[in-house]
Enzyme design. Structure first.
Site, PDB file in Angstrom:
ATOM      1  CB  SER A  64     -13.707 -23.531  33.660  1.00 35.69           C
ATOM      2  OG  SER A  64     -12.552 -23.200  33.393  1.00 35.69           O
ATOM      3  CG  ASP A  79     -11.805 -21.911  28.588  1.00 39.80           C
ATOM      4  OD1 ASP A  79     -11.294 -22.163  29.121  1.00 39.80           O
ATOM      5  OD2 ASP A  79     -12.785 -20.863  28.494  1.00 39.80           O
ATOM      6  CG  ASP A 118      -9.258 -24.309  31.411  1.00 37.82           C
ATOM      7  OD1 ASP A 118      -8.919 -24.596  30.410  1.00 37.82           O
ATOM      8  OD2 ASP A 118      -9.606 -23.281  31.846  1.00 37.82           O
TER       9      ASP A 118
END
Length: 452
Positions: A97, A240, A236
């Protein structure tokens, strides 16, 4: 073996000392042995280490007897989508992430894209990694699977394409994977996209994509102003989460987006349940009630929200941290559905994004989340509760401490991973009161911390 990459909800760690292909291969084997999965989706993000880790993970899955369906470079939500859409036994996304560039990790789901976390299998997978393995009698196969077309069709199903009008939108993928999806959606939409940091690049030439950091917002805000865009969106790395900027380049707190999306969804469905977290609530409660819905409070965190959504059959769930969950998306979070809904709202209403948000900020001004390092978080929170509860209208402990009065309320909660206390304060149409109470609580927290 260093297994410190196993966290409460997923895996994250530095490459190669905390996560590497050798460990990834064992994780694949352990995943199959613990879950019994026979058909598994595997995808990976734009990080430079991701293809090798995904390949080793797939090797472990196949050695343990599972068939791997490889969707390649993608976002986390495409693994969620593919796992449920194609009725697979599970899915694993290789991603870290918004962690630093030398990190990587994995997010795991089971059937119907139900999250696998420390309380339902992740710790078992971690423990199994330490034991010796033998190959399954029948090795699993490997098959590439193209999911982009079906995924884009699904996304477009959330909006009324006929109501959309030409509009200029800034999109900042942060050199993550979101640009690949925008390029596909663009063919079906009347929007003109101003593309910032658009190309996927795992070396992150413009910094790690994490728009929640104020220093990462200027590129999007400046482009909105320069091009006279109706709004800006930033994601990001594994997209998500998505973040919004109004037509003036102002960053919009995620709290107000939750209310906007809840309202938009309830208008479409004519009612239903909306899940929200306890940190900031009044704006969401107000909008959900006005739109004929029912608001349900849940502990913060994706595993809790997703489970509560299933329990309640909620149509939408939102966290102020920019995670938005949708029933028709297997109760999973998506960073693409939210901006499509907001764009649709702008087209249908003829309003600017700032005009939709300003009234809400005025009605319920909020501090935003403020973090403070505290030596003994539990002790400080208990002292604050004792001090502030006598005159309180209500007190709850759904997630940390929430105390409510007629004109203002606050939530104070501990971090799961560090000695940090997170404070959120809001008021009813009284910005000065909100600011005063925020300062008062921060001063009291500091005093209690220093007193030990």
């Amino acid at each position: 073996m260093d297994l410190s990459c196993f966290k409460a909800y997923d895996l994250r760690g530095r490459v190669p000392d905390q996560l590497n292909p050798e460990l990834a291969e064992k994780i694949g084997r352990a995943y199959v042995e613990v879950t019994g999965a026979k058909k598994v989706i595997v995808g990976y993000d734009i990080r430079l280490s991701s293809p090798d880790i995904a390949e080793a993970l797939s090797e472990g899955l196949m050695a343990a007897g599972a068939d791997v369906f490889d969707i390649g470079l993608c976002g986390t939500e495409q693994v969620y989508f593919a796992t449920s859409h194609y009725k697979m036994d599970g899915g694993i996304m290789v991603t870290a992430s918004h962690n630093p560039r030398d990190h990587n990790g994995m997010k795991m789901v089971g059937p119907e894209s139900r999250p696998i976390s420390s309380d339902n299998g992740l710790n078992d997978i971690r423990d199994r990694v330490l034991e010796p393995f033998s190959n399954a009698p029948n090795r699993g196969g490997h098959e590439p699977l193209e999911v982009m077309a079906a995924y884009v069709d699904h996304l477009l199903g959330y909006i009324d394409a006929g109501s959309l009008k030409p509009m200029r939108i800034v999109c900042n993928a942060g050199n993550g994977g979101a640009g690949l999806v925008i390029d596909q959606l663009e063919k079906h939409l009347p929007f003109e996209f101003i593309k910032v940091h658009h190309q996927p690049d795992g070396s992150f030439p413009n910094g790690v994509p994490n728009p929640i950091l104020p220093e990462n917002r200027a590129a999007t805000a400046d482009a909105v102003i320069e091009h006279g865009a109706a709004m800006g969106i930033a994601w990001d790395g594994d997209y998500d989460r998505c973040f919004f900027f109004d037509e003036n380049g102002r960053f919009i707190e995620g709290y107000y987006i939750v209310g906007l999306l809840a309202d938009q969804f309830l208008r479409k469905t004519g009612g239903g349940k909306v899940i929200h977290d306890p940190r900031l609530t009044w704006n969401t409660l107000d909008l959900v009630k006005a739109a004929g819905g029912e608001a349900v409070e849940s502990k913060t965190g994706h595993a809790f929200i997703k489970q509560r959504m299933r329990d309640e059959d909620a149509i939408y769930g939102g966290e102020m941290s920019a995670h938005h969950y949708f029933r028709d998306f297997s109760y999973c979070d998506s960073g693409m559905i939210p901006w499509l809904l907001v764009a649709e709202r702008l087209c249908q209403s003829g309003h600017t994004l700032s005009s939709l948000i300003d009234a809400r900020i005025e009605a319920y001004p909020a501090s935003g989340e403020i973090n403070r390092t505290i030596d003994n978080p539990a002790k400080v929170i208990a002292a604050i509760e004792a001090q502030y509860s006598p005159d309180a209208k209500s007190i709850n402990h759904v997630d940390g401490l929430s105390i409510e009065y007629d004109k203002w309320r606050f939530n104070l909660r501990m971090s799961n991973t560090e000695p940090v206390v997170r404070l959120n304060v809001e008021s009813r149409a009284d910005k000065v009161l909100m600011e005063e109470k925020t300062e008062e609580l921060l001063a009291e927290m500091q005093r209690l911390n220093e007193a030990g």
